[in-house]
Design an enzyme around this catalytic site. Structure first.
Site, PDB file in Angstrom:
ATOM      1  N   GLY A  57      26.485  25.173 -12.572  1.00 33.90           N
ATOM      2  CA  GLY A  57      26.995  23.985 -13.268  1.00 33.90           C
ATOM      3  C   GLY A  57      28.145  23.484 -12.262  1.00 33.90           C
ATOM      4  O   GLY A  57      27.672  22.659 -11.379  1.00 33.90           O
ATOM      5  N   ILE A  70      30.607  24.533 -10.514  1.00 29.80           N
ATOM      6  CA  ILE A  70      31.157  25.335  -9.221  1.00 29.80           C
ATOM      7  C   ILE A  70      30.498  24.539  -7.880  1.00 29.80           C
ATOM      8  O   ILE A  70      29.263  24.572  -7.853  1.00 29.80           O
ATOM      9  CB  ILE A  70      30.676  26.660  -9.254  1.00 29.80           C
ATOM     10  N   THR A  87      23.126  15.744 -23.164  1.00 29.46           N
ATOM     11  CA  THR A  87      24.292  16.350 -22.985  1.00 29.46           C
ATOM     12  C   THR A  87      24.819  16.257 -21.575  1.00 29.46           C
ATOM     13  O   THR A  87      26.122  15.566 -21.280  1.00 29.46           O
ATOM     14  CB  THR A  87      24.390  17.928 -23.200  1.00 29.46           C
ATOM     15  N   ALA A 102      34.556   7.564  -2.666  1.00 31.13           N
ATOM     16  CA  ALA A 102      33.465   6.995  -2.125  1.00 31.13           C
ATOM     17  C   ALA A 102      33.271   5.995  -1.321  1.00 31.13           C
ATOM     18  O   ALA A 102      32.407   5.635  -0.652  1.00 31.13           O
ATOM     19  CB  ALA A 102      32.452   6.826  -3.212  1.00 31.13           C
ATOM     20  N   LYS A 125      17.987  29.736 -10.250  1.00 32.55           N
ATOM     21  CA  LYS A 125      19.024  29.359  -9.457  1.00 32.55           C
ATOM     22  C   LYS A 125      19.200  30.468  -8.223  1.00 32.55           C
ATOM     23  O   LYS A 125      19.770  29.898  -7.080  1.00 32.55           O
ATOM     24  CB  LYS A 125      20.352  29.445 -10.396  1.00 32.55           C
ATOM     25  N   GLU A 171      23.491  19.784  -6.389  1.00 35.89           N
ATOM     26  CA  GLU A 171      24.730  20.783  -6.485  1.00 35.89           C
ATOM     27  C   GLU A 171      24.664  21.448  -8.086  1.00 35.89           C
ATOM     28  O   GLU A 171      25.177  22.462  -8.414  1.00 35.89           O
ATOM     29  CB  GLU A 171      25.782  19.893  -6.398  1.00 35.89           C
ATOM     30  N   ASP A 222      16.016  31.334 -15.990  1.00 33.65           N
ATOM     31  CA  ASP A 222      17.084  30.403 -15.689  1.00 33.65           C
ATOM     32  C   ASP A 222      17.554  31.020 -14.028  1.00 33.65           C
ATOM     33  O   ASP A 222      17.923  30.145 -13.087  1.00 33.65           O
ATOM     34  CB  ASP A 222      18.018  30.211 -16.634  1.00 33.65           C
ATOM     35  N   GLY A 271      27.601  23.151 -19.466  1.00 35.16           N
ATOM     36  CA  GLY A 271      28.415  22.062 -20.356  1.00 35.16           C
ATOM     37  C   GLY A 271      28.334  20.776 -19.905  1.00 35.16           C
ATOM     38  O   GLY A 271      27.905  20.544 -18.365  1.00 35.16           O
TER      39      GLY A 271
HETATM   40  N1  HSE Z   1      21.060  27.398 -19.573  1.00 34.79           N
HETATM   41  C1  HSE Z   1      21.976  27.235 -18.314  1.00 34.79           C
HETATM   42  C2  HSE Z   1      22.906  28.353 -18.449  1.00 34.79           C
HETATM   43  C3  HSE Z   1      22.462  26.078 -18.279  1.00 34.79           C
HETATM   44  O1  HSE Z   1      23.032  28.892 -19.766  1.00 34.79           O
HETATM   45  O2  HSE Z   1      23.645  28.559 -17.545  1.00 34.79           O
HETATM   46  C4  HSE Z   1      23.272  25.605 -16.929  1.00 34.79           C
HETATM   47  O3  HSE Z   1      22.252  25.624 -15.952  1.00 34.79           O
END
Ligand code: HSE
Length: 446
Positions: A135, A137, A14, A34, A206, A130, A202, A311
């Protein structure tokens, strides 16, 4: 202009697809930014004959990861494998081969970032990540560059799109947990192992990264407190609303200073857990798969970073931004590279990560009680003995034929270890059945 720089992708799923699409669709704009074109020349994919919604004619596809990592004409590797074993080996191999690496792999950075950055610094290559938090941001850029003048006090973020999507759908549409999770998987938001999303892992990956960037500490995933959303019931969602709150899975990293008999002690809280957030707060209104990170810093005050947290195109957007950064640094050869963890490696601090028992918080407590004289008074007595003051209390009429009622309390701030003691004592009461549900509450002010 120089010839386009060649990039190899490990994992054409994806996010890999989104990255290829962006590089093709915005090729001219990206080259203008760039100073040089950026093309994907090699990619490793699981299925070689799969048809993709973007042009793969100019991409040499292989099923061998090493073929991409060892490709002499490739200057930058994009690692999108997920997991931490093969991903770690290949990232280190790419670095050893003198290639720059861009990764969206938060687990990899949270668990092995210290080793990877040390290898990259030794080899003189860049590792950019990043896309690993929030995602699309640009929160890493904001913490590393935009807020460089500030001492950061805390960050609080909705940094897992899947759990935010689930909590939002449960509240707005009364949908079932498992049904919403399946939709998040279909939409490509969820991790390969969705327990990472719903158990807070997850988000903890982060948050570990955000904590290091905010406070200049080494990455210490194993010390993060992690609690997911699986125990949240429709009843809790309803009570939150009634009491003027919304439940969000927050990642909170906070610099704490305490005065003890030994003097002033400093430490860092790093915790992920469901949280009651005041209903009118901006963070309470971050809905669906959207992510947001609120930063409290000493000079700017509060700043909020909001956007799509998962996404193909959102995450691809962050990956391409990293590619552009690397190409700019190579093209200008300024030698002016931003340190991986925002602070110079020699400037990292050894402030300890505090255990969850050391935090101070207000709490929402829900318990099931026998509907008889004195139970509520006993609960209130235990709270008072532990120095816990009650801010709000709710008890509903029992439903017909039911001898049990839910008692819901919101407390003022108290030390977590004191709350633990009170909860354990309440659970021992004869009139209380089962466990007490506890959700921490944050006002998110200064
Ligand atoms: N599984 C993660 C989420 C994807 O739902 O935020 C993005 O890191």
């Amino acid at each position: 202009m120089l010839n386009p720089i060649k990039v190899g992708i490990l994992g054409l799923g994806t996010v890999g697809g989104g990255t290829v699409h962006i590089l093709q669709h915005n090729a001219e704009e990206i080259a203008r930014r760039a100073g040089r074109g950026i093309v994907v020349s090699h990619a490793c994919a699981k299925e070689l004959n799969k048809t993709h919604p973007y042009n793969t004619d100019s991409i040499q596809l292989t099923s061998q990861l090493a073929e991409v990592v060892n490709q002499p004409e490739v200057d930058i590797i994009i690692e999108l494998l997920g997991g931490t074993t093969v991903a770690r080996e290949l990232t280190l191999q790419a670095i050893a081969n003198g290639k720059h690496v861009v990764t969206a792999n938060k687990a990899l950075i949270a668990k092995h970032g210290n080793e990877i950055f040390a290898a990259a610094e030794k080899q003189g290559v860049m590792v950019a990540f990043e896309a690993s938090v929030g995602g699309g941001i640009p929160i890493i850029k904001a913490l590393r560059e935009g807020l460089a003048a500030n001492k950061i006090k805390w960050v609080a973020g909705i940094i897992n799109g899947t759990s935010n999507f689930i909590l939002t759908e449960m509240r707005n549409k009364g949908r079932e947990f498992s049904d919403v999770l399946k939709e998040a998987q279909t939409l490509g938001y969820a991790e390969q192992d969705p327990t990472f999303d719903i158990e807070g892992i997850d988000a903890a990956h982060k948050l570990t990264i955000l904590a290091s960037l905010s406070f200049g500490i080494p990455l210490q995933f194993e010390k993060a407190y992690t609690e997911g959303i699986t125990k949240i019931t429709a009843e809790d969602v309803g009570y939150a609303d009634e009491l003027g709150y919304r439940i969000k899975l927050l990642g909170i990293a906070k610099r704490i200073q305490k005065t003890t008999a030994q003097g002033v002690e400093e430490g860092i809280e790093v915790r992920v857990h469901p949280t009651f957030v005041p209903r009118r707060h901006l963070l309470a209104n971050v809905e669906g798969v959207m992510n947001a990170v609120l930063v409290q810093s000493d000079m700017l005050g509060q700043s909020l970073y909001y956007g799509a947290g998962a996404g193909a195109l959102a995450t691809g957007s962050a990956i391409v931004a990293d590619l552009v950064d690397i190409v700019r640094a190579l093209t200008t050869d300024s030698g002016n590279r931003v340190p991986h963890l925002a602070f110079q490696p020699s400037g990292l601090s050894d402030l300890p990560i505090l255990p969850i028992s050391e935090i101070n918080s207000a709490y929402y407590l829900r318990m099931t009680a026998l509907d008889r004289v004195g139970v509520l008074a006993q609960v209130a007595g235990i709270l008072s003995q532990n120095g816990i003051s009650i801010e709000a209390i709710r008890q509903k009429e029992p439903t017909a034929g039911n001898a049990r009622v839910s008692i819901v309390l919101v407390t003022h701030k108290v030390a977590e270890k004191q709350a633990d003691k009170a909860i354990a004592a309440i659970e021992q009461l004869e009139g209380i059945s089962g466990q007490v549900m506890r959700i921490r509450l944050e006002s998110l002010e200064g």
